[in-house]
Design an enzyme around this catalytic site. Structure first.
Site, PDB file in Angstrom:
ATOM      1  CE  LYS A  20      11.653  -2.704  -5.606  1.00 52.42           C
ATOM      2  NZ  LYS A  20      12.581  -3.699  -6.289  1.00 52.42           N
ATOM      3  CD  GLU A  48      10.033 -10.919  -9.229  1.00 50.18           C
ATOM      4  OE1 GLU A  48      11.742 -10.439  -9.285  1.00 50.18           O
ATOM      5  OE2 GLU A  48       9.301 -10.519  -8.725  1.00 50.18           O
ATOM      6  NE  ARG A  74       4.865   1.933  -1.723  1.00 56.06           N
ATOM      7  CZ  ARG A  74       5.560   2.461   0.080  1.00 56.06           C
ATOM      8  NH1 ARG A  74       6.499   2.471  -0.066  1.00 56.06           N
ATOM      9  NH2 ARG A  74       5.219   2.256   0.898  1.00 56.06           N
ATOM     10  CG  HIS A 103      19.431 -36.955  -7.770  1.00 54.69           C
ATOM     11  ND1 HIS A 103      19.900 -37.890  -7.334  1.00 54.69           N
ATOM     12  CD2 HIS A 103      20.574 -35.723  -8.177  1.00 54.69           C
ATOM     13  CE1 HIS A 103      21.438 -37.749  -7.369  1.00 54.69           C
ATOM     14  NE2 HIS A 103      21.464 -36.691  -7.360  1.00 54.69           N
ATOM     15  CE  LYS A 130      13.771 -10.597 -10.681  1.00 52.48           C
ATOM     16  NZ  LYS A 130      14.692 -10.998  -9.389  1.00 52.48           N
ATOM     17  CG  ASN A 188       1.434   1.532   4.122  1.00 54.98           C
ATOM     18  OD1 ASN A 188       1.703  -0.138   3.676  1.00 54.98           O
ATOM     19  ND2 ASN A 188       3.042   1.591   3.583  1.00 54.98           N
ATOM     20  N   GLY A 189       0.323  -0.241   6.317  1.00 56.06           N
ATOM     21  CA  GLY A 189       0.391  -1.570   7.794  1.00 56.06           C
ATOM     22  C   GLY A 189      -0.888  -2.173   7.565  1.00 56.06           C
ATOM     23  CD  GLU A 223      17.221 -12.654  -8.545  1.00 57.13           C
ATOM     24  OE1 GLU A 223      16.834 -13.292  -7.279  1.00 57.13           O
ATOM     25  OE2 GLU A 223      16.657 -11.541  -8.958  1.00 57.13           O
ATOM     26  CD1 TRP A 245      -0.432  -6.167  -4.010  1.00 53.84           C
ATOM     27  CD2 TRP A 245      -0.168  -6.408  -1.494  1.00 53.84           C
ATOM     28  NE1 TRP A 245       0.147  -7.106  -3.776  1.00 53.84           N
ATOM     29  CE2 TRP A 245       0.575  -7.684  -3.195  1.00 53.84           C
ATOM     30  CE3 TRP A 245       0.797  -6.967  -0.418  1.00 53.84           C
ATOM     31  CZ2 TRP A 245       1.276  -8.608  -2.375  1.00 53.84           C
ATOM     32  CZ3 TRP A 245       0.853  -8.052   0.549  1.00 53.84           C
ATOM     33  CH2 TRP A 245       0.947  -9.072  -1.176  1.00 53.84           C
ATOM     34  CB  CYS A 289      -1.187   0.050   1.415  1.00 49.89           C
ATOM     35  SG  CYS A 289      -2.140  -1.516   1.439  1.00 49.89           S
TER      36      CYS A 289
HETATM   37  O1  M6R Z   1      12.816  -5.736  -0.370  1.00 51.15           O
HETATM   38  P1  M6R Z   1      13.616  -6.948  -0.168  1.00 51.15           P
HETATM   39  O2  M6R Z   1      15.103  -7.236  -1.104  1.00 51.15           O
HETATM   40  O3  M6R Z   1      13.869  -7.314   0.864  1.00 51.15           O
HETATM   41  O4  M6R Z   1      12.423  -7.604  -0.515  1.00 51.15           O
HETATM   42  C1  M6R Z   1      12.456  -9.085  -0.628  1.00 51.15           C
HETATM   43  C2  M6R Z   1      11.990  -9.866  -1.543  1.00 51.15           C
HETATM   44  O5  M6R Z   1      10.352  -9.427  -1.998  1.00 51.15           O
HETATM   45  C3  M6R Z   1      12.268  -9.174  -3.338  1.00 51.15           C
HETATM   46  O6  M6R Z   1      13.681  -9.267  -3.946  1.00 51.15           O
HETATM   47  C4  M6R Z   1      10.797  -9.998  -4.093  1.00 51.15           C
HETATM   48  O7  M6R Z   1      11.631 -11.175  -4.098  1.00 51.15           O
HETATM   49  C5  M6R Z   1      11.344  -9.296  -5.474  1.00 51.15           C
HETATM   50  N1  M6R Z   1       9.961  -9.282  -6.462  1.00 51.15           N
HETATM   51  C6  M6R Z   1      12.099  -9.786  -6.566  1.00 51.15           C
HETATM   52  O8  M6R Z   1      12.570  -9.680  -7.904  1.00 51.15           O
END
Ligand code: M6R
Length: 573
Positions: free
Chosen positions: A568, A455, A27, A471, A452, A100-101, A448, A74, A2
């Site tokens: 985000k 997502e 965000r 395996h 990528k 927010n929270g 990673e 969100w 949010c």
């Molecule tokens: O801000 P942070 O590095 O703590 O965020 C952690 C994850 O939420 C973040 O890396 C998420 O996996 C990303 N969307 C990856 O691109």
């Protein structure tokens, strides 16, 4: 997550709020809304979906109002519907609130409201804040704010309007950040520095509250005036796309500078002794990729655990060990909670984060900053590489200092594979599933790369150790299945060649990410990276994987910077 925006001044309120909401879009959100006071009444306009849909509703709105609040939501408590969308009105429509929270005692507060004859209309915890403000109101909104804040448990950043004071915004917070900007004849507030730009910006202190009007901002704590903390926010340029089609692409290209600034800032600080890494998502992957380097650098065993799992692990005594908490945003709830838990268990805590004065830096005893600059795209790129660069700098001895200093140039050269990545991305835009494999430090990079792709394209992609493929998982490889094989260590070449042959024998298409000609010749396609010492390679080998995911997502018409369901920074546990 949010996002909150507020503005009071001379500008058209509808346009000012819409502009602010656009800055918060990165965000992650699923609905948005605004509120302002008009002729003594609060008016709320909301919409589910993109800001553009809200803007369609706002196009014909004409008003004299010059003060208002806005929100991107969100969903956590309740589905993304217009009723659950912020701003929320109090039962007598005296207050409008954006939040927010998470309000942890919301059940208790709901019962309190119901006992006073108030039936909430939404499923949200946030609506209760509006009702409490009106219940606590005796003609002085500031006192109502102070009493309401004292009743809330959990994390919150709140902005509120009161219909009796149409030119004022009230703000209060605990844990969740809230930035206040003050300029000539205006004040604004926002969840982050990209949206709150004014002559002077302040971070509202934890537990503080404020009253904003076109005359300026007043800050309070426990009923008395309080001094705000002045901060520098991001410069305007770093929050704009600057000619790139997407923020993600811009941020991919900012990686050499981000890594250089980070290495410079780490200077001669070093990590020593037994290290436990904690982080989520890409931050966890960066830690995983640094395990071999850490073990060599510290001469001790190193481990990486996702922050969320650490909270539920055996409460082993951490005395004499260091917990290193990685987070781009510094606001990820699991990671902040893990820092607190690590302290309770006796670990020395060190954060590696991109945001100074974040919740994580406050929670850790020592802080190391990455200097990636604001990252807007939900999928992190320069966040990951600057963490990898920071770890490289923190863990290498004098003999490899030069190689660390050259990392930014190697990242720059890796960007040269963009054309090949674009061509190869076609394989991913049309596949059922994809795999990313590597050994040792290449395994973290493989994780990673898969994250990528998942997502931003929504293609089911899996990252795993190349040795693990046989395996079980290889049963999923069929004709044309893309398998990205990362190879950086010459000492592992025989094993890499065997993996390539095994996948190709089952019809899989192998895409090598390597500097090695022999490996390249044994695969179907190659994304070239320059040679760097293998333990330092994750900051470099990840670059083609980012480009691959980016181009596949563009081909598939995905919303690259704002993938569905994602935020985000994930500020809920
Ligand atoms: O801000 P942070 O590095 O703590 O965020 C952690 C994850 O939420 C973040 O890396 C998420 O996996 C990303 N969307 C990856 O691109």
């Amino acid at each position: 997550m949010c996002g909150i925006i507020g503005y009071t001044g001379a500008d058209d309120i509808v346009r000012a709020l819409a502009g602010g909401l656009e800055k918060l879009e990165y965000r992650g959100y699923d609905s948005a809304g605004i509120a302002f006071a008009e002729h003594g009444r609060l008016r709320v306009i909301k919409s589910v979906g993109r800001i553009a849909l809200l803007e369609e509703k706002l196009a014909d709105v004409r008003t004299d109002a010059r003060c208002g609040i806005g929100h991107t939501r969100w969903a956590t408590h309740g589905r993304p519907t217009e009723i659950n969308c912020h701003p929320h009105l109090s039962f007598g429509k005296k207050f409008a609130v954006v939040h927010n929270g998470i309000i942890e005692n919301c059940r208790k507060l709901q019962t309190l409201c119901e006992n006073r004859g108030i039936t909430p209309v939404s499923d949200t915890d946030s609506e209760l804040i509006a009702h409490l403000l009106e219940l606590n109101y005796e003609g002085d909104a500031l006192s109502a704010v102070r009493r309401t804040a004292a009743m809330l448990e959990g994390s919150f950043a709140v902005a509120a309007l009161c219909s009796d004071a149409p030119d004022e915004i009230y703000a209060f917070r605990r844990s969740s950040p809230l930035i206040i900007g003050v300029g000539k004849g205006m004040c604004c507030l926002a969840s982050d520095g990209c949206a709150a730009r004014a002559e002077r910006t302040y971070l509202l202190g934890d537990g503080q509250y404020a009253r904003l009007s076109s005359r300026g901002a007043e800050f309070f704590s426990h009923g008395k005036p309080a001094a705000p903390k002045r901060i520098q926010t991001a410069d305007a340029g770093s929050c704009e796309r600057g000619g790139y089609a997407h923020f993600m692409l811009k941020e991919i290209h900012e990686q050499p500078e981000a890594a250089a600034r980070t290495i410079e800032a780490v200077g001669n600080r070093r990590l020593r002794g037994e290290v436990l890494y904690l982080g989520c998502g890409s931050s966890y992957n960066a830690a995983l990729a640094a395990i071999p380097l850490t073990e060599r650098g510290t001469g001790a065993e190193a481990h990486a655990v996702t922050a969320g799992e650490f909270l539920f692990s055996e409460r082993v005594n951490g005395r004499g060990k260091t917990a290193v908490l990685l987070s781009q945003s510094g606001e990820t709830a699991d990671t902040v909670a893990a820092a607190e838990e690590a302290k309770r268990r006796g670990y020395a805590t060190v954060s590696i984060t991109n945001v100074p004065r974040s919740s994580l830096t406050r929670a850790c005893r020592r802080n190391i900053l990455t200097h990636a600059g604001p990252e807007i795209s939900v999928a992190t790129t320069k966040g990951f590489t600057s963490q990898a660069a920071a770890l490289a700098a923190l863990l290498t001895g004098a003999e490899e200092e030069d190689a660390v200093r050259r990392l930014p140039f190697a990242i720059e050269r890796a960007l040269g594979c963009d054309g090949d990545a674009k061509a190869v991305s076609e394989l991913f835009a049309s596949c059922r599933t994809a795999f990313f494999v590597g050994r040792r430090e290449d395994c973290g990079a493989a994780y990673e790369g898969a994250l990528k792709l998942r997502e931003i394209t929504y293609v089911p992609a899996m990252g795993l150790s190349a040795g693990e493929l046989k395996h079980g998982t290889i049963s999923l490889v069929e004709e044309g299945t893309p398998v990205v094989l990362i190879h950086t260590d010459p000492a592992l070449k025989d094993k890499t060649l065997l993996t390539a042959a095994t996948v190709r024998a089952r019809g899989g298409t192998v895409i090598a990410v390597t500097a090695d000609d022999e490996v390249a010749a044994a695969c179907d396609f190659t994304l070239r990276i320059p040679f760097v010492p293998p333990l330092l390679s994750p900051a470099v080998s990840v670059v083609p994987l980012q480009l691959l995911a980016y181009h596949a997502a563009v081909r598939m018409g995905r919303d690259v910077d704002k993938p569905r369901n994602l935020a985000k920074s994930v500020t809920v546990e």
